[in-house]
Design a protein around this motif. Structure first.
Motif, PDB file in Angstrom:
ATOM      1  N   LYS A 206      -5.039  -6.808 -15.363  1.00 51.40           N
ATOM      2  CA  LYS A 206      -5.337  -6.605 -13.955  1.00 51.40           C
ATOM      3  C   LYS A 206      -4.122  -6.445 -13.040  1.00 51.40           C
ATOM      4  O   LYS A 206      -4.215  -5.843 -12.013  1.00 51.40           O
ATOM      5  N   ARG A 207      -2.991  -6.998 -13.382  1.00 52.84           N
ATOM      6  CA  ARG A 207      -1.853  -6.945 -12.467  1.00 52.84           C
ATOM      7  C   ARG A 207      -0.878  -5.851 -12.926  1.00 52.84           C
ATOM      8  O   ARG A 207      -0.475  -5.817 -14.076  1.00 52.84           O
ATOM      9  N   LEU A 208      -0.513  -4.962 -12.021  1.00 49.94           N
ATOM     10  CA  LEU A 208       0.496  -3.969 -12.375  1.00 49.94           C
ATOM     11  C   LEU A 208       1.875  -4.567 -12.120  1.00 49.94           C
ATOM     12  O   LEU A 208       2.060  -5.351 -11.196  1.00 49.94           O
ATOM     13  N   SER A 209       2.845  -4.168 -12.954  1.00 48.53           N
ATOM     14  CA  SER A 209       4.213  -4.636 -12.728  1.00 48.53           C
ATOM     15  C   SER A 209       4.805  -3.826 -11.571  1.00 48.53           C
ATOM     16  O   SER A 209       4.269  -2.789 -11.189  1.00 48.53           O
ATOM     17  N   TYR A 210       5.930  -4.291 -11.051  1.00 42.11           N
ATOM     18  CA  TYR A 210       6.588  -3.531  -9.986  1.00 42.11           C
ATOM     19  C   TYR A 210       6.977  -2.135 -10.490  1.00 42.11           C
ATOM     20  O   TYR A 210       6.876  -1.153  -9.755  1.00 42.11           O
ATOM     21  N   GLU A 211       7.405  -2.076 -11.746  1.00 46.78           N
ATOM     22  CA  GLU A 211       7.791  -0.769 -12.303  1.00 46.78           C
ATOM     23  C   GLU A 211       6.591   0.180 -12.289  1.00 46.78           C
ATOM     24  O   GLU A 211       6.719   1.353 -11.922  1.00 46.78           O
ATOM     25  N   GLU A 212       5.422  -0.343 -12.691  1.00 46.95           N
ATOM     26  CA  GLU A 212       4.220   0.506 -12.713  1.00 46.95           C
ATOM     27  C   GLU A 212       3.809   0.908 -11.299  1.00 46.95           C
ATOM     28  O   GLU A 212       3.386   2.033 -11.050  1.00 46.95           O
ATOM     29  N   LYS A 213       3.959  -0.022 -10.378  1.00 42.15           N
ATOM     30  CA  LYS A 213       3.606   0.304  -8.982  1.00 42.15           C
ATOM     31  C   LYS A 213       4.539   1.397  -8.454  1.00 42.15           C
ATOM     32  O   LYS A 213       4.110   2.282  -7.726  1.00 42.15           O
ATOM     33  N   LYS A 214       5.793   1.308  -8.827  1.00 41.23           N
ATOM     34  CA  LYS A 214       6.772   2.290  -8.347  1.00 41.23           C
ATOM     35  C   LYS A 214       6.377   3.705  -8.798  1.00 41.23           C
ATOM     36  O   LYS A 214       6.590   4.680  -8.088  1.00 41.23           O
ATOM     37  N   GLU A 215       5.776   3.769  -9.987  1.00 34.15           N
ATOM     38  CA  GLU A 215       5.343   5.072 -10.519  1.00 34.15           C
ATOM     39  C   GLU A 215       4.229   5.687  -9.679  1.00 34.15           C
ATOM     40  O   GLU A 215       4.171   6.892  -9.516  1.00 34.15           O
ATOM     41  N   ILE A 216       3.330   4.836  -9.171  1.00 36.73           N
ATOM     42  CA  ILE A 216       2.151   5.412  -8.503  1.00 36.73           C
ATOM     43  C   ILE A 216       2.262   5.441  -6.981  1.00 36.73           C
ATOM     44  O   ILE A 216       1.418   6.011  -6.317  1.00 36.73           O
ATOM     45  N   ILE A 217       3.304   4.818  -6.439  1.00 39.35           N
ATOM     46  CA  ILE A 217       3.472   4.859  -4.978  1.00 39.35           C
ATOM     47  C   ILE A 217       4.633   5.793  -4.673  1.00 39.35           C
ATOM     48  O   ILE A 217       5.738   5.613  -5.170  1.00 39.35           O
ATOM     49  N   SER A 218       4.357   6.806  -3.839  1.00 36.99           N
ATOM     50  CA  SER A 218       5.376   7.853  -3.711  1.00 36.99           C
ATOM     51  C   SER A 218       6.339   7.640  -2.545  1.00 36.99           C
ATOM     52  O   SER A 218       7.414   8.228  -2.525  1.00 36.99           O
ATOM     53  N   HIS A 219       5.993   6.833  -1.572  1.00 39.45           N
ATOM     54  CA  HIS A 219       6.847   6.717  -0.379  1.00 39.45           C
ATOM     55  C   HIS A 219       8.238   6.168  -0.743  1.00 39.45           C
ATOM     56  O   HIS A 219       8.346   5.162  -1.439  1.00 39.45           O
ATOM     57  N   PRO A 220       9.305   6.845  -0.257  1.00 45.40           N
ATOM     58  CA  PRO A 220      10.669   6.411  -0.641  1.00 45.40           C
ATOM     59  C   PRO A 220      10.988   4.968  -0.251  1.00 45.40           C
ATOM     60  O   PRO A 220      11.720   4.284  -0.963  1.00 45.40           O
ATOM     61  N   ILE A 221      10.445   4.512   0.863  1.00 48.61           N
ATOM     62  CA  ILE A 221      10.746   3.126   1.280  1.00 48.61           C
ATOM     63  C   ILE A 221      10.051   2.118   0.363  1.00 48.61           C
ATOM     64  O   ILE A 221      10.604   1.057   0.040  1.00 48.61           O
ATOM     65  N   ALA A 222       8.857   2.474  -0.087  1.00 46.89           N
ATOM     66  CA  ALA A 222       8.152   1.587  -1.036  1.00 46.89           C
ATOM     67  C   ALA A 222       8.978   1.511  -2.317  1.00 46.89           C
ATOM     68  O   ALA A 222       9.176   0.427  -2.889  1.00 46.89           O
ATOM     69  N   LYS A 223       9.471   2.652  -2.749  1.00 52.07           N
ATOM     70  CA  LYS A 223      10.278   2.680  -3.990  1.00 52.07           C
ATOM     71  C   LYS A 223      11.558   1.870  -3.794  1.00 52.07           C
ATOM     72  O   LYS A 223      11.978   1.129  -4.676  1.00 52.07           O
ATOM     73  N   LYS A 224      12.159   2.011  -2.617  1.00 51.39           N
ATOM     74  CA  LYS A 224      13.405   1.295  -2.346  1.00 51.39           C
ATOM     75  C   LYS A 224      13.152  -0.220  -2.348  1.00 51.39           C
ATOM     76  O   LYS A 224      13.930  -0.988  -2.927  1.00 51.39           O
ATOM     77  N   LEU A 225      12.056  -0.617  -1.721  1.00 51.70           N
ATOM     78  CA  LEU A 225      11.731  -2.051  -1.676  1.00 51.70           C
ATOM     79  C   LEU A 225      11.526  -2.595  -3.091  1.00 51.70           C
ATOM     80  O   LEU A 225      12.009  -3.677  -3.437  1.00 51.70           O
ATOM     81  N   ILE A 226      10.844  -1.818  -3.904  1.00 49.22           N
ATOM     82  CA  ILE A 226      10.599  -2.260  -5.284  1.00 49.22           C
ATOM     83  C   ILE A 226      11.921  -2.319  -6.065  1.00 49.22           C
ATOM     84  O   ILE A 226      12.164  -3.256  -6.820  1.00 49.22           O
ATOM     85  N   ASP A 227      12.768  -1.326  -5.845  1.00 42.65           N
ATOM     86  CA  ASP A 227      14.082  -1.344  -6.535  1.00 42.65           C
ATOM     87  C   ASP A 227      14.867  -2.601  -6.180  1.00 42.65           C
ATOM     88  O   ASP A 227      15.443  -3.251  -7.051  1.00 42.65           O
ATOM     89  N   ILE A 228      14.870  -2.925  -4.888  1.00 45.36           N
ATOM     90  CA  ILE A 228      15.604  -4.131  -4.452  1.00 45.36           C
ATOM     91  C   ILE A 228      15.003  -5.361  -5.117  1.00 45.36           C
ATOM     92  O   ILE A 228      15.700  -6.230  -5.642  1.00 45.36           O
ATOM     93  N   THR A 229      13.674  -5.409  -5.099  1.00 45.56           N
ATOM     94  CA  THR A 229      12.967  -6.553  -5.685  1.00 45.56           C
ATOM     95  C   THR A 229      13.336  -6.736  -7.153  1.00 45.56           C
ATOM     96  O   THR A 229      13.620  -7.849  -7.602  1.00 45.56           O
ATOM     97  N   LEU A 230      13.346  -5.618  -7.876  1.00 43.91           N
ATOM     98  CA  LEU A 230      13.640  -5.717  -9.309  1.00 43.91           C
ATOM     99  C   LEU A 230      15.099  -6.102  -9.546  1.00 43.91           C
ATOM    100  O   LEU A 230      15.403  -6.899 -10.422  1.00 43.91           O
ATOM    101  N   LYS A 231      15.962  -5.546  -8.751  1.00 51.78           N
ATOM    102  CA  LYS A 231      17.389  -5.799  -8.928  1.00 51.78           C
ATOM    103  C   LYS A 231      17.732  -7.251  -8.588  1.00 51.78           C
ATOM    104  O   LYS A 231      18.449  -7.930  -9.320  1.00 51.78           O
ATOM    105  N   LYS A 232      17.193  -7.728  -7.476  1.00 48.85           N
ATOM    106  CA  LYS A 232      17.550  -9.083  -7.024  1.00 48.85           C
ATOM    107  C   LYS A 232      16.572 -10.148  -7.503  1.00 48.85           C
ATOM    108  O   LYS A 232      16.731 -11.319  -7.200  1.00 48.85           O
ATOM    109  N   LYS A 233      15.552  -9.684  -8.244  1.00 48.61           N
ATOM    110  CA  LYS A 233      14.499 -10.596  -8.715  1.00 48.61           C
ATOM    111  C   LYS A 233      13.938 -11.449  -7.569  1.00 48.61           C
ATOM    112  O   LYS A 233      13.888 -12.676  -7.636  1.00 48.61           O
TER     113      LYS A 233
END
Ligand code: 5BU
Length: 455
Positions: A206-233
């Protein structure tokens, strides 16, 4: 079985299953929509349905009957008439005046109540009803649903220790409809899509990972937020609700390493200046977090546009993300001339006690959010479609109940496990603490653990 099949074919002919693209109450999208309300106009089918239910759950098991509003109300009423067992009525929301009761009717504490739900999906709305009934001192011994969409609801309810049965399962009835040539090719195709999506989700727990969410959400700011989240945990956003700019800068410097976003209310800052914003922006670049302005635009589109671009705050010139209400409808977030590097977070359901948004409002708000490409996510207190990021304010390790101006605080674990959150927003628990740095680390750690535990 023959009898049940016959019955199902009759209600199917009333149009209770629709094929298309639908947004469900929960905000999830589905190719199937099931609505039992037409049965209310067919006394013969209501009687038949009641008899089928009584066959499953003998009337000696319970002393009261209650239907989850609204679709199950006529079914529960008919069952009460057929079995001669009293009905109680659960309100959708309390009326705000008079007795403020959530349950109407005559009952005594300790009585056993049979609960009826028409369609069960995740089981979340059913659980809310169960909690309301139990608050009145009643015992829910049996729950029966008419149709299980087989999306985890039955397991969800069973896990919490309730006995739940269903008259029909979606897989079985669709197979039966296909076998009896009740479905055309397009409908069969839509069913296959429904099951593929459902099975995929079940495998993913039921839960998508941040990586999976990044694949399906196209907005650059959403992707940037997810990148920061993954990098800084870190999925922690700190709400710096402070009124002096130097205190906000101090906090940002102190905790910047631990957050993916810093949220401010620009209009509460006594000594606001664009040079303060410059300093803050520089810290956000250096420490790698995004800047949220929690403006909560809530006017018609033209005024929202002006508030975004003009006035002393010039929000559009610096904010990475801004929050908006959708009270004025979909047009309120159209033509805002939003910079390409800025994302919107809509507010579908606030975290406060007594919020006015009902399921219908929330469903519509989620629908608007999904359709507007500038929207990166939403604030809601429930699971939402995977294509939206879910932000959860009202976070605290301790449940303050009705203190602190009515915010309904929940623990980070609950935000992730129950609501399916992606980001937690923490305010006074951090900025009012003796050591914001240590406290921010505790919330970062709790939020990250809550997320990773679900993968
Ligand atoms: P707190 O100190 O953790 O209660 O701060 C919560 C922040 O989130 C505060 O700035 C609120 O304005 C904001 N907020 C909220 O509490 N609930 C909501 O539903 C939304 C925003 Br939207």
């Amino acid at each position: 079985m023959e009898e049940k099949e016959q019955f199902f074919l009759k209600i199917y002919n009333l149009g209770i299953i629709k094929f298309g693209n639908f947004t469900l109450k929960s905000g999830m999208n589905s190719t199937l929509y099931i609505d039992f309300r037409p049965i209310a106009s067919r006394p013969d089918l209501l009687i038949k349905l009641s008899d089928l239910i009584l066959h499953e759950v003998p009337s000696s098991n319970f002393e009261l009957i209650c239907g989850v509003p609204y679709a199950a109300l006529p079914i529960a009423t008919t069952l009460s008439l057929r079995s001669n067992i009293p009905l109680i009525i659960k309100r959708k929301e309390n009326k705000g005046y008079g007795t403020k009761r959530m349950i109407e009717g005559i009952y005594k504490k300790g009585q056993n109540c049979l609960l009826i739900e028409d369609v069960i999906t995740s089981g979340d709305s059913l659980l809310r009803t169960v909690i309301d009934i139990e608050k009145e001192g009643l015992i829910i011994k049996d729950i029966i649903s008419i149709l299980d969409r087989e999306q985890g609801g039955i397991e969800n309810i069973k896990k919490r220790g309730y006995k739940i049965r269903t008259l029909f399962r979606i897989g079985e009835v669709l197979k039966m409809l296909e076998k009896k040539h009740f479905l055309n090719k397009k409908e069969i195709h839509m069913i296959q899509f429904f099951f593929r999506k459902r099975n995929k989700k079940n495998i993913q727990n039921k839960r998508l990972s941040y990586e999976e969410k990044k694949e399906i959400i196209s907005h650059p700011i959403a992707k940037k937020l997810i990148d920061i989240t993954l990098k800084k945990k870190t999925n922690l956003i700190v709400s710096a609700d402070l009124v002096r700019s130097k205190n906000i800068l101090k906090l940002a410097n102190l905790i910047g390493d631990r957050i993916c976003g810093l949220k401010i209310h620009v209009d509460i800052i006594d000594d606001f200046s664009l040079s303060f914003i410059n300093y803050l922006k520089n810290i956000s670049i250096e420490k790698k977090f995004l800047l949220f302005e929690d403006k909560k635009l809530c006017d018609v589109g033209m005024t929202n546009y002006l508030q975004l671009h003009y006035g002393v705050h010039k929000i559009a010139s610096w904010a990475d993300i801004i929050t908006v209400h959708l009270l004025a409808g979909s047009s309120s977030i159209k033509n805002l001339n939003i910079p390409s590097k800025m994302g919107l977070i809509t507010i579908s359901e606030m975290s406060s006690f007594g919020r006015l948004s009902d399921d219908n409002y929330i469903r519509k708000a989620l629908n608007i959010s999904l359709k507007n490409p500038k929207v990166i996510g939403t604030v809601a207190q429930r699971k939402v479609d995977d294509r939206l990021l879910l932000f959860t304010p009202g976070i605290h390790f301790y449940n303050y109940k009705k203190n602190y101006f009515g915010n309904n605080y929940i623990h980070p674990i609950k935000a992730f496990e129950k609501n399916g959150s992606d980001f937690i927003i923490v305010g006074k628990a951090i900025y009012q603490s003796n050591n914001p740095k240590i406290e921010a680390e505790k919330y970062r750690n709790a939020g990250w653990k809550a997320y990773t535990n679900l993968l």
